[in-house]
Design an enzyme around this catalytic site. Sequence first.
Site, PDB file in Angstrom:
ATOM      1  N   ASN A   1     -10.378   0.071   1.136  1.00 56.27           N
ATOM      2  CA  ASN A   1      -8.669   0.151   0.842  1.00 56.27           C
ATOM      3  C   ASN A   1      -8.409  -0.357  -0.485  1.00 56.27           C
ATOM      4  O   ASN A   1      -8.528  -1.623  -0.752  1.00 56.27           O
ATOM      5  CB  ASN A   1      -8.302  -0.605   2.185  1.00 56.27           C
TER       6      ASN A   1
ATOM      7  N   CYS B   1       0.788  -1.238   0.039  1.00 56.30           N
ATOM      8  CA  CYS B   1       0.123   0.130   0.130  1.00 56.30           C
ATOM      9  C   CYS B   1       0.751   1.290  -0.017  1.00 56.30           C
ATOM     10  O   CYS B   1       0.485   2.504  -0.136  1.00 56.30           O
ATOM     11  CB  CYS B   1      -0.996   0.047   1.224  1.00 56.30           C
TER      12      CYS B   1
ATOM     13  N   HIS C   1      -2.550   7.065   3.667  1.00 51.77           N
ATOM     14  CA  HIS C   1      -3.310   5.637   2.930  1.00 51.77           C
ATOM     15  C   HIS C   1      -4.613   5.508   3.590  1.00 51.77           C
ATOM     16  O   HIS C   1      -4.714   5.622   4.602  1.00 51.77           O
ATOM     17  CB  HIS C   1      -2.295   4.495   3.009  1.00 51.77           C
TER      18      HIS C   1
HETATM   19  N1  ACO Z   1     -18.245  -7.343  11.407  1.00 51.77           N
HETATM   20  C1  ACO Z   1     -18.327  -7.631  12.750  1.00 51.77           C
HETATM   21  N2  ACO Z   1     -17.503  -8.024  13.835  1.00 51.77           N
HETATM   22  C2  ACO Z   1     -16.393  -8.196  13.198  1.00 51.77           C
HETATM   23  C3  ACO Z   1     -16.002  -7.972  11.876  1.00 51.77           C
HETATM   24  C4  ACO Z   1     -16.852  -7.635  11.040  1.00 51.77           C
HETATM   25  N3  ACO Z   1     -16.562  -7.269   9.691  1.00 51.77           N
HETATM   26  N4  ACO Z   1     -14.679  -8.026  11.864  1.00 51.77           N
HETATM   27  C5  ACO Z   1     -14.224  -8.430  12.971  1.00 51.77           C
HETATM   28  N5  ACO Z   1     -15.261  -8.371  13.809  1.00 51.77           N
HETATM   29  C6  ACO Z   1     -15.026  -8.595  15.321  1.00 51.77           C
HETATM   30  C7  ACO Z   1     -13.921  -9.691  15.738  1.00 51.77           C
HETATM   31  O1  ACO Z   1     -14.331 -11.171  15.186  1.00 51.77           O
HETATM   32  C8  ACO Z   1     -13.851  -9.590  17.340  1.00 51.77           C
HETATM   33  O2  ACO Z   1     -14.798 -10.306  17.591  1.00 51.77           O
HETATM   34  P1  ACO Z   1     -14.408 -11.040  19.323  1.00 51.77           P
HETATM   35  O3  ACO Z   1     -14.357  -9.710  20.055  1.00 51.77           O
HETATM   36  O4  ACO Z   1     -15.913 -11.722  19.576  1.00 51.77           O
HETATM   37  O5  ACO Z   1     -13.143 -11.726  19.036  1.00 51.77           O
HETATM   38  C9  ACO Z   1     -14.241  -7.809  17.405  1.00 51.77           C
HETATM   39  O6  ACO Z   1     -15.054  -7.631  15.938  1.00 51.77           O
HETATM   40  C10 ACO Z   1     -12.911  -7.186  17.427  1.00 51.77           C
HETATM   41  O7  ACO Z   1     -12.160  -7.525  16.332  1.00 51.77           O
HETATM   42  P2  ACO Z   1     -10.803  -6.590  16.284  1.00 51.77           P
HETATM   43  O8  ACO Z   1      -9.734  -7.381  15.210  1.00 51.77           O
HETATM   44  O9  ACO Z   1     -10.134  -6.333  17.591  1.00 51.77           O
HETATM   45  O10 ACO Z   1     -11.465  -5.207  15.635  1.00 51.77           O
HETATM   46  P3  ACO Z   1     -10.767  -3.889  15.541  1.00 51.77           P
HETATM   47  O11 ACO Z   1     -11.352  -2.865  16.266  1.00 51.77           O
HETATM   48  O12 ACO Z   1      -9.392  -4.088  15.735  1.00 51.77           O
HETATM   49  O13 ACO Z   1     -11.158  -3.440  13.853  1.00 51.77           O
HETATM   50  C11 ACO Z   1      -9.839  -4.006  11.635  1.00 51.77           C
HETATM   51  C12 ACO Z   1     -10.559  -4.798  13.139  1.00 51.77           C
HETATM   52  C13 ACO Z   1     -10.968  -3.008  11.072  1.00 51.77           C
HETATM   53  C14 ACO Z   1      -9.289  -5.004  10.768  1.00 51.77           C
HETATM   54  C15 ACO Z   1      -8.637  -3.033  12.221  1.00 51.77           C
HETATM   55  O14 ACO Z   1      -8.070  -3.792  13.224  1.00 51.77           O
HETATM   56  C16 ACO Z   1      -7.989  -2.495  11.295  1.00 51.77           C
HETATM   57  O15 ACO Z   1      -8.396  -1.737  10.563  1.00 51.77           O
HETATM   58  N6  ACO Z   1      -6.699  -3.002  11.208  1.00 51.77           N
HETATM   59  C17 ACO Z   1      -5.767  -2.718   9.993  1.00 51.77           C
HETATM   60  C18 ACO Z   1      -6.184  -2.945   8.661  1.00 51.77           C
HETATM   61  C19 ACO Z   1      -4.959  -2.294   7.833  1.00 51.77           C
HETATM   62  O16 ACO Z   1      -4.685  -1.190   7.948  1.00 51.77           O
HETATM   63  N7  ACO Z   1      -4.757  -3.232   7.081  1.00 51.77           N
HETATM   64  C20 ACO Z   1      -3.702  -2.679   5.923  1.00 51.77           C
HETATM   65  C21 ACO Z   1      -3.942  -3.551   4.763  1.00 51.77           C
HETATM   66  S1  ACO Z   1      -3.027  -2.810   3.614  1.00 51.77           S
HETATM   67  C22 ACO Z   1      -1.976  -4.008   2.668  1.00 51.77           C
HETATM   68  O17 ACO Z   1      -0.882  -3.885   2.565  1.00 51.77           O
HETATM   69  C23 ACO Z   1      -3.101  -4.909   1.688  1.00 51.77           C
END
Ligand code: ACO
Length: 331
Positions: free
Chosen positions: A288, A111, A258
């Site tokens: 994204n 990214c 990003h």
């Molecule tokens: N809908 C509902 N619940 C969800 C979903 C969803 N789509 N996704 C995860 N949850 C749940 C999880 O299972 C978890 O449930 P649990 O507590 O019962 O175990 C709960 O929500 C909390 O999960 P977390 O992973 O702690 O949630 P978080 O607030 O961290 O959000 C997210 C998750 C959105 C993925 C966040 O961590 C994030 O944005 N991380 C960075 C992602 C990123 O920047 N990626 C870069 C990719 S770039 C590349 O190089 C390809």
Amino acid sequence: MGIKIVGAGMYLPEKVVANEDFEKIVDTSNEWIVKRTGIKKRHLSQGEYTFDMGLKAAREALKNANMDATEIDLIIVTTVTPDFYFPSMANVIQGRLGAKNAFGIDIACACAGFVYALDMAQRYIDSSDDIENVLIVSSENITKTVDYKDRSTCVLFGDGAGAVVVKKGPNKAYSYLGCDGEYADILYAHLYPSGNYFADEETNRKNKSIFPNETGRYMYMDGPAVYRLAVDFMVSSLEKACEKAGIKPADLDIIIPHQANVRIIETAIRKLSILKERVYVNIENTGNISSACIPVCLTELFKSGRLKENNRVGIVGFGAGMIYGAMVFSV
Ligand code: ACO
């Protein structure tokens, strides 16, 4: 000597998928997605080639630059989701554009790809007499790495492409780039395993990840780990690029981060003490789109007239690797 962006273009696939559409396939809700990510919808390619999306963005960038493809000396394509092992996407795009005076390079910097490409463009332009016009194309079909049974990743991504034409300019751009491969196993998607006719069956069948988590052809992401590192890398790289330019992040007119998660962006803004109004965010409409995020934002900003002559712009990216980088330049 420095660089100037003289044209920008973008392409987003026609197919739009809203948060509500995900409620039908995984255990999620529009409310969760909006609150945790800021995303409302994303564009998904329908069998479109990555190079073809890039080509559409490139044509628009050339048109907006009022230039012919034959004037381009170098094409840099950024993608982590190419159509081929070979040839390079840059070669395919060069051929289809008819940019017969250009040579081409693909780079895979996840990214952060566009930031790396703009840095490369300036270095090529600065250090050579025969490169004046560079076309950067960032195109991603990132959804082909996504498992639509995995709610924690499938809601985050979209497809698309952005492109810019860069020329020699009066203002030097300043960059800070970095990576930390110790975190390579928190975000990855495998290519095909090795294997051939003479290898034993076990080798040919093998589709094991070298990393601890096995996801086959799909991406693995430890979201919370990426989140924490992303904030730190974004803040430190933008600060360091600004330091090189002799300014503070708060002096920038527009900051384009990003677009991975609106909460990552908001946390970084707070730590950088920059005004929210100066930060461009379009994630609600695109999700994204990996390296295409920043050039798509740039194109939208040029189109809306929000970018004014001599505005100081900061771009900052991070991605799988972990890789990160920021660049500060004038438009
Ligand atoms: N809908 C509902 N619940 C969800 C979903 C969803 N789509 N996704 C995860 N949850 C749940 C999880 O299972 C978890 O449930 P649990 O507590 O019962 O175990 C709960 O929500 C909390 O999960 P977390 O992973 O702690 O949630 P978080 O607030 O961290 O959000 C997210 C998750 C959105 C993925 C966040 O961590 C994030 O944005 N991380 C960075 C992602 C990123 O920047 N990626 C870069 C990719 S770039 C590349 O190089 C390809």
